[in-house]
Design a protein around this motif. Structure first.
Motif, PDB file in Angstrom:
ATOM      1  N   VAL A   1      30.836 -11.127   8.063  1.00  0.00           N
ATOM      2  CA  VAL A   1      29.456 -11.623   8.034  1.00  0.00           C
ATOM      3  C   VAL A   1      29.482 -13.127   8.291  1.00  0.00           C
ATOM      4  O   VAL A   1      30.465 -13.807   8.002  1.00  0.00           O
ATOM      5  CB  VAL A   1      28.756 -11.323   6.688  1.00  0.00           C
ATOM      6  CG1 VAL A   1      28.589  -9.831   6.493  1.00  0.00           C
ATOM      7  CG2 VAL A   1      29.490 -11.941   5.529  1.00  0.00           C
ATOM      8  N   PHE A   2      28.390 -13.608   8.837  1.00  0.00           N
ATOM      9  CA  PHE A   2      28.252 -15.030   9.140  1.00  0.00           C
ATOM     10  C   PHE A   2      27.067 -15.586   8.369  1.00  0.00           C
ATOM     11  O   PHE A   2      26.037 -14.916   8.236  1.00  0.00           O
ATOM     12  CB  PHE A   2      28.009 -15.251  10.637  1.00  0.00           C
ATOM     13  CG  PHE A   2      29.166 -14.842  11.502  1.00  0.00           C
ATOM     14  CD1 PHE A   2      30.120 -15.765  11.884  1.00  0.00           C
ATOM     15  CD2 PHE A   2      29.296 -13.533  11.914  1.00  0.00           C
ATOM     16  CE1 PHE A   2      31.192 -15.392  12.669  1.00  0.00           C
ATOM     17  CE2 PHE A   2      30.361 -13.142  12.704  1.00  0.00           C
ATOM     18  CZ  PHE A   2      31.319 -14.078  13.083  1.00  0.00           C
TER      19      PHE A   2
ATOM     20  N   ILE B   1      17.641 -20.727  15.276  1.00  0.00           N
ATOM     21  CA  ILE B   1      18.546 -19.914  14.468  1.00  0.00           C
ATOM     22  C   ILE B   1      19.932 -20.521  14.593  1.00  0.00           C
ATOM     23  O   ILE B   1      20.398 -20.783  15.714  1.00  0.00           O
ATOM     24  CB  ILE B   1      18.579 -18.459  14.971  1.00  0.00           C
ATOM     25  CG1 ILE B   1      17.200 -17.828  14.883  1.00  0.00           C
ATOM     26  CG2 ILE B   1      19.602 -17.644  14.174  1.00  0.00           C
ATOM     27  CD1 ILE B   1      17.098 -16.487  15.605  1.00  0.00           C
ATOM     28  N   GLN B   2      20.564 -20.755  13.457  1.00  0.00           N
ATOM     29  CA  GLN B   2      21.913 -21.331  13.479  1.00  0.00           C
ATOM     30  C   GLN B   2      22.864 -20.442  12.697  1.00  0.00           C
ATOM     31  O   GLN B   2      22.505 -19.884  11.669  1.00  0.00           O
ATOM     32  CB  GLN B   2      21.898 -22.731  12.866  1.00  0.00           C
ATOM     33  CG  GLN B   2      21.030 -23.716  13.649  1.00  0.00           C
ATOM     34  CD  GLN B   2      21.105 -25.113  13.093  1.00  0.00           C
ATOM     35  OE1 GLN B   2      21.437 -25.319  11.922  1.00  0.00           O
ATOM     36  NE2 GLN B   2      20.797 -26.096  13.918  1.00  0.00           N
ATOM     37  N   ILE B   3      24.089 -20.368  13.201  1.00  0.00           N
ATOM     38  CA  ILE B   3      25.151 -19.593  12.555  1.00  0.00           C
ATOM     39  C   ILE B   3      26.297 -20.527  12.228  1.00  0.00           C
ATOM     40  O   ILE B   3      26.639 -21.411  13.014  1.00  0.00           O
ATOM     41  CB  ILE B   3      25.654 -18.461  13.473  1.00  0.00           C
ATOM     42  CG1 ILE B   3      24.565 -17.403  13.628  1.00  0.00           C
ATOM     43  CG2 ILE B   3      26.912 -17.820  12.918  1.00  0.00           C
ATOM     44  CD1 ILE B   3      24.980 -16.280  14.540  1.00  0.00           C
ATOM     45  N   LYS B   4      26.883 -20.312  11.060  1.00  0.00           N
ATOM     46  CA  LYS B   4      28.044 -21.101  10.687  1.00  0.00           C
ATOM     47  C   LYS B   4      29.260 -20.558  11.422  1.00  0.00           C
ATOM     48  O   LYS B   4      29.616 -19.386  11.262  1.00  0.00           O
ATOM     49  CB  LYS B   4      28.268 -21.053   9.174  1.00  0.00           C
ATOM     50  CG  LYS B   4      29.235 -22.103   8.681  1.00  0.00           C
ATOM     51  CD  LYS B   4      29.177 -22.204   7.183  1.00  0.00           C
ATOM     52  CE  LYS B   4      29.985 -23.404   6.692  1.00  0.00           C
ATOM     53  NZ  LYS B   4      29.877 -23.547   5.224  1.00  0.00           N
ATOM     54  N   ALA B   5      29.836 -21.386  12.230  1.00  0.00           N
ATOM     55  CA  ALA B   5      30.948 -20.954  13.079  1.00  0.00           C
ATOM     56  C   ALA B   5      32.232 -20.796  12.271  1.00  0.00           C
ATOM     57  O   ALA B   5      32.370 -21.377  11.219  1.00  0.00           O
ATOM     58  CB  ALA B   5      31.163 -21.944  14.209  1.00  0.00           C
TER      59      ALA B   5
ATOM     60  N   MET C   1      25.314 -36.958   9.581  1.00  0.00           N
ATOM     61  CA  MET C   1      25.554 -35.521   9.481  1.00  0.00           C
ATOM     62  C   MET C   1      26.923 -35.284   8.839  1.00  0.00           C
ATOM     63  O   MET C   1      27.914 -35.854   9.254  1.00  0.00           O
ATOM     64  CB  MET C   1      25.480 -34.909  10.888  1.00  0.00           C
ATOM     65  CG  MET C   1      25.682 -33.416  10.886  1.00  0.00           C
ATOM     66  SD  MET C   1      25.647 -32.691  12.561  1.00  0.00           S
ATOM     67  CE  MET C   1      23.920 -32.855  12.962  1.00  0.00           C
ATOM     68  N   SER C   2      26.980 -34.437   7.840  1.00  0.00           N
ATOM     69  CA  SER C   2      28.246 -34.148   7.177  1.00  0.00           C
ATOM     70  C   SER C   2      29.072 -33.193   8.034  1.00  0.00           C
ATOM     71  O   SER C   2      28.555 -32.572   8.964  1.00  0.00           O
ATOM     72  CB  SER C   2      27.989 -33.509   5.813  1.00  0.00           C
ATOM     73  OG  SER C   2      27.509 -32.191   5.990  1.00  0.00           O
ATOM     74  N   SER C   3      30.357 -33.061   7.701  1.00  0.00           N
ATOM     75  CA  SER C   3      31.201 -32.142   8.464  1.00  0.00           C
ATOM     76  C   SER C   3      30.734 -30.703   8.289  1.00  0.00           C
ATOM     77  O   SER C   3      30.863 -29.889   9.198  1.00  0.00           O
ATOM     78  CB  SER C   3      32.657 -32.284   8.036  1.00  0.00           C
ATOM     79  OG  SER C   3      32.787 -31.994   6.660  1.00  0.00           O
ATOM     80  N   ALA C   4      30.151 -30.389   7.108  1.00  0.00           N
ATOM     81  CA  ALA C   4      29.647 -29.032   6.895  1.00  0.00           C
ATOM     82  C   ALA C   4      28.485 -28.737   7.831  1.00  0.00           C
ATOM     83  O   ALA C   4      28.344 -27.641   8.351  1.00  0.00           O
ATOM     84  CB  ALA C   4      29.217 -28.853   5.445  1.00  0.00           C
ATOM     85  N   GLU C   5      27.653 -29.756   8.063  1.00  0.00           N
ATOM     86  CA  GLU C   5      26.519 -29.578   8.961  1.00  0.00           C
ATOM     87  C   GLU C   5      26.988 -29.265  10.373  1.00  0.00           C
ATOM     88  O   GLU C   5      26.373 -28.499  11.088  1.00  0.00           O
ATOM     89  CB  GLU C   5      25.665 -30.850   8.968  1.00  0.00           C
ATOM     90  CG  GLU C   5      24.891 -31.086   7.698  1.00  0.00           C
ATOM     91  CD  GLU C   5      23.724 -30.132   7.542  1.00  0.00           C
ATOM     92  OE1 GLU C   5      23.004 -29.930   8.525  1.00  0.00           O
ATOM     93  OE2 GLU C   5      23.562 -29.580   6.447  1.00  0.00           O
ATOM     94  N   LYS C   6      28.084 -29.855  10.765  1.00  0.00           N
ATOM     95  CA  LYS C   6      28.565 -29.696  12.136  1.00  0.00           C
ATOM     96  C   LYS C   6      29.041 -28.286  12.429  1.00  0.00           C
ATOM     97  O   LYS C   6      29.195 -27.928  13.578  1.00  0.00           O
ATOM     98  CB  LYS C   6      29.705 -30.678  12.403  1.00  0.00           C
ATOM     99  CG  LYS C   6      29.258 -32.128  12.440  1.00  0.00           C
ATOM    100  CD  LYS C   6      30.447 -33.036  12.658  1.00  0.00           C
ATOM    101  CE  LYS C   6      30.047 -34.484  12.563  1.00  0.00           C
ATOM    102  NZ  LYS C   6      31.201 -35.388  12.591  1.00  0.00           N
ATOM    103  N   THR C   7      29.321 -27.508  11.372  1.00  0.00           N
ATOM    104  CA  THR C   7      29.857 -26.180  11.624  1.00  0.00           C
ATOM    105  C   THR C   7      28.771 -25.176  11.983  1.00  0.00           C
ATOM    106  O   THR C   7      29.078 -24.078  12.392  1.00  0.00           O
ATOM    107  CB  THR C   7      30.641 -25.667  10.415  1.00  0.00           C
ATOM    108  OG1 THR C   7      29.756 -25.560   9.311  1.00  0.00           O
ATOM    109  CG2 THR C   7      31.788 -26.582  10.076  1.00  0.00           C
ATOM    110  N   PHE C   8      27.507 -25.543  11.823  1.00  0.00           N
ATOM    111  CA  PHE C   8      26.434 -24.635  12.222  1.00  0.00           C
ATOM    112  C   PHE C   8      26.134 -24.826  13.704  1.00  0.00           C
ATOM    113  O   PHE C   8      26.046 -25.950  14.188  1.00  0.00           O
ATOM    114  CB  PHE C   8      25.174 -24.884  11.394  1.00  0.00           C
ATOM    115  CG  PHE C   8      25.202 -24.202  10.050  1.00  0.00           C
ATOM    116  CD1 PHE C   8      24.718 -22.911   9.905  1.00  0.00           C
ATOM    117  CD2 PHE C   8      25.721 -24.846   8.936  1.00  0.00           C
ATOM    118  CE1 PHE C   8      24.750 -22.273   8.684  1.00  0.00           C
ATOM    119  CE2 PHE C   8      25.757 -24.218   7.708  1.00  0.00           C
ATOM    120  CZ  PHE C   8      25.273 -22.935   7.577  1.00  0.00           C
ATOM    121  N   VAL C   9      25.973 -23.705  14.391  1.00  0.00           N
ATOM    122  CA  VAL C   9      25.739 -23.717  15.826  1.00  0.00           C
ATOM    123  C   VAL C   9      24.400 -23.038  16.109  1.00  0.00           C
ATOM    124  O   VAL C   9      24.124 -21.955  15.584  1.00  0.00           O
ATOM    125  CB  VAL C   9      26.863 -22.949  16.557  1.00  0.00           C
ATOM    126  CG1 VAL C   9      26.593 -22.881  18.051  1.00  0.00           C
ATOM    127  CG2 VAL C   9      28.211 -23.584  16.264  1.00  0.00           C
TER     128      VAL C   9
END
Ligand code: FES
Length: 107
Positions: free
Chosen positions: A93-94, A103-107, A1-9
């Motif tokens: 906006v997120f 449903i995932q949101i970028k934190a 998992m990339s670091s960008a992937e980790k930012t989605f919650v």
């Protein structure tokens, strides 16, 4: 998992948000209002930039325009931009996405 992937919650299930409905979720210290507009999800911070009322409570959505019924400010939920006074600043906006049934949101 990339670091960008980790930012989605993950904040909910797709089944909880059918078209035309809205969902409020907590993300860290913010409240986020997620709306399903004809199958596309849009997420904004749940606060009017005018006097900080919760848009989930006082907001009316027409297409992509979210109007705060307190004093009439309106915003484009696609980019948070102000469409009507008295708000002077946009709303946050997120980035939101669907992964499987989540449903995932970028934190
Ligand atoms: S609090 Fe939203 S328009 Fe005033």
């Amino acid at each position: 998992m990339s670091s960008a992937e980790k930012t989605f919650v993950t904040v909910g299930k797709v089944a909880d948000l059918p078209p035309g409905e809205r969902l409020v979720v907590e993300l860290g210290r913010r409240w986020v209002l997620i709306m399903n507009v004809e199958g596309a999800l849009h997420a904004v911070e749940d606060v009017c930039s005018h006097e900080e009322y919760a848009l989930s409570e006082v907001g009316e959505l027409d297409g992509f325009t979210l109007t705060c019924t307190q004093h009439g400010a309106c915003f484009d939920i696609r980019n948070g931009g102000v469409l009507c006074a008295p708000a002077m600043m946009g709303i946050k906006v997120f980035e939101v996405r669907v992964v499987g049934d989540e449903i995932q949101i970028k934190a």
